[in-house]
Design an enzyme around this catalytic site. Structure first.
Site, PDB file in Angstrom:
ATOM      1  CB  CYS A 257      39.060  32.808  32.455  1.00 23.67           C
ATOM      2  SG  CYS A 257      38.783  33.423  34.136  1.00 23.67           S
TER       3      CYS A 257
ATOM      4  CG  HIS B 279      43.490  31.115  33.452  1.00 25.09           C
ATOM      5  ND1 HIS B 279      43.505  32.232  32.646  1.00 25.09           N
ATOM      6  CD2 HIS B 279      42.597  31.378  34.448  1.00 25.09           C
ATOM      7  CE1 HIS B 279      42.677  33.134  33.128  1.00 25.09           C
ATOM      8  NE2 HIS B 279      42.103  32.640  34.217  1.00 25.09           N
TER       9      HIS B 279
ATOM     10  CD  GLU C  81      45.670  31.271  30.045  1.00 26.44           C
ATOM     11  OE1 GLU C  81      45.719  32.073  31.010  1.00 26.44           O
ATOM     12  OE2 GLU C  81      44.777  30.406  29.933  1.00 26.44           O
TER      13      GLU C  81
END
Length: 260
Positions: free
Chosen positions: A117, A225, A227
């Site tokens: 990001c 994202h 994660e």
């Protein structure tokens, strides 16, 4: 003797936290980023509080990889020769002062580099690219922002498809030439920096992932994202495992040098 773990440097955000006029400066790292590195890349996340650009070379000698995380803040548009379009959006010039130089140093020293990001945008800007400050205001482009009042499970839910370049590392990690990803960003790639190869596009054509061509170590970045609940998504898991493998390779090389 137990083998030392791979160390991954995650630069911090600089934020004022508190209420009203009672705020104090904090150095902030999102748990989900550190956890993805620890649990899915198999490396130990580390921070260097108040690290300065002048220290990058010596600090990179201590680590096996760098992950540039997402953040509520945006890269200051002065770094791609534009004025601030919306003064209400958060900026973090202290982070910019470190990470834009850190990108170049990682590539010069063959340190594995993963951008997510804001980190994806930082790499593009560091190498001479530009950003769209408000993708949703560009004719023909989608609104890539998350529903901010929704629960996090909805904000980070799959939002749109990305088309992956056939034969690329991303297509291999995804096991397909398309994938569903989340979307939580207002800014995006305007001009892709020279030397970057786009590996994924959103339905509106926005670049969603790239690799650094000719890099001597892992050098990939994504706009979404991965994660977020990484272990529940095989594509995201494969991305972090590949990053972890690259960090372990550097770790082994560093350990061999220290024994000589």
């Amino acid at each position: 003797m137990k083998k030392p773990p791979s160390l991954v440097w995650l630069p911090a955000d600089h934020r004022l936290l508190g209420r009203d006029d009672h705020t104090m400066p904090f150095l902030v790292l999102g748990d989900k980023y550190a956890r993805a590195v620890k649990e899915n890349a198999g490396a130990q996340p580390v921070m260097f509080p108040l690290a300065q650009a002048s220290q990058i070379a010596e600090l990179l000698e201590l680590v096996d990889g760098v992950m540039l995380t997402g953040s509520p803040s945006n890269v200051h548009p002065s770094h791609f020769n534009e004025a601030v379009a919306n003064a209400s959006l958060p900026l973090d010039p202290q982070r910019d002062a470190l990470t834009l130089d850190l990108v170049k140093a990682c590539l010069e020293q063959a340190v594995p580099l993963l951008g997510v990001c804001r980190g994806f945008q930082e790499i593009n800007v560091a190498l001479g690219g530009s950003l769209l400050q408000a993708v949703q205001d560009v004719p023909g482009m989608m609104d890539h922002r998350e529903p901010k009042d929704a629960p996090y499970s909805e904000q980070y839910a799959p939002r749109h498809t990305v088309s992956l370049v056939a034969g690329s590392a991303l297509a291999q990690w995804a096991g397909a030439e398309t994938a569903q990803v989340n979307s939580l960003h207002g800014q995006g790639i305007g001009r892709l920096a020279q030397g970057l190869r786009a590996l994924a596009h959103a339905p509106d054509g926005l670049v969603e992932a790239f690799e650094v061509q000719g890099a001597r170590a892992f050098a990939y970045a994504v706009q979404w994202h991965p994660e977020w609940r990484t272990a529940e998504n095989p594509f995201y898991t494969a991305l972090f495992q590949a990053f972890g493998d690259a960090c372990r390779a550097r770790n082994e090389h560093r350990n061999q040098q220290s024994r000589q």
